[in-house]
Enzyme design. Sequence first.
Site, short mmCIF file in Angstrom:
data_model
loop_
_atom_site.label_atom_id
_atom_site.label_comp_id
_atom_site.label_asym_id
_atom_site.label_seq_id
_atom_site.Cartn_x
_atom_site.Cartn_y
_atom_site.Cartn_z
N ARG A 58 0.82 -1.23 0.00
CA ARG A 58 0.00 0.00 0.00
C ARG A 58 0.85 1.27 0.00
O ARG A 58 0.52 2.27 0.63
CB ARG A 58 -0.98 0.01 1.19
CG ARG A 58 -1.91 -1.18 1.23
CD ARG A 58 -2.86 -1.23 0.04
NE ARG A 58 -3.68 -2.43 0.11
CZ ARG A 58 -3.38 -3.59 -0.49
NH1 ARG A 58 -2.26 -3.69 -1.23
NH2 ARG A 58 -4.16 -4.62 -0.39
N GLU A 104 -4.59 3.48 6.69
CA GLU A 104 -4.55 3.29 5.24
C GLU A 104 -5.30 4.44 4.57
O GLU A 104 -4.93 4.90 3.50
CB GLU A 104 -5.19 1.95 4.83
CG GLU A 104 -5.11 1.66 3.36
CD GLU A 104 -5.52 0.24 3.01
OE1 GLU A 104 -6.12 0.07 1.94
OE2 GLU A 104 -5.24 -0.69 3.79
N SER A 133 -11.17 0.30 3.56
CA SER A 133 -10.32 -0.22 4.64
C SER A 133 -9.62 0.93 5.36
O SER A 133 -8.94 1.75 4.73
CB SER A 133 -9.27 -1.19 4.08
OG SER A 133 -9.89 -2.34 3.56
#
Length: 299
Positions: free
Chosen positions: A173, A292, A222
């Site tokens: 990520r 995130e 998320s």
Amino acid sequence: MSFPEVGQIKVAGKLTANAPLAPLVWFKSGGCAEWLFEPKDTADLCQFLEQLPPPVPVMALGLGSNLIVRDGGVAGVVVRLGKAFAQVRKVEDLTLECGGGASGILVSSTARDHGIAGLEFLRSIPGTVGGFVRMNGGAYGREVKDILIDCDVVIRSGEIATLPLSELGYTYRHSDLVDGCFVVAARFRGVAGEPAAIQAEMDRISASREASQPLRSKTGGSTFKNPDGGKAWELVDKAGCRGLTIGGAQVSEKHTNFLINTGEATSAEIEALGEEVRRRVKEQSGVELEWEIKRVGKP
């Protein structure tokens, strides 16, 4: 700090002062952009950035999924790549060229139509090519780094460059792309597949998401990155945070790595809830969860 001089720049696209961002993000909360720029095309974006005074901050906005816009709004310029950047086309066998504003659904569906497999996971990423290339987006065991050939990036000075996969510094990520640059196009390569089988896999992914995630709520996707060797949702659940609320913000009962706006939550409430979850997880398990979701703007 405000930047009224931005309004003097001539553009071919649309430049709007004090543009509300809440309608453009999934959480449906937050303040205004001092300036919202929707370029007509890549040349318009390059010329605008070239004329933009260096002190003026800029940020990209895609579908507004993994994003909290704070209630005080965003200074400088928010750039939104619209329909002109949402084209997807086959350029050679098993390869698609995708505009930075194209959704994961459009990319995966176009791949299916051309018998290109391996891109089905993009169906589950709630964002645009620009966002998931920058973040090395992934799901269901696949990541952007598994399919990306290269991408076209417009940097803050207005120059454009094509960067191969090897120069993006991908980890989980994360990429090495700097703030203030814009992914305007990317090339993805898959493998040969049958359209019916590709559609079946996309249907499986859609059904799995529908069953496990609060897709019909005002959410941001998320919230926290999965820590090494673990699952963020499990740590949140073990810390007793399922259903936890602050104001109008709530930890989803359905999937504990999702925060939801139950009605009229402020961005401050949503962010405070995330920080409270992080505190409780650290206290219960010793793990420090990383956001995130990107948080931008002034409180």
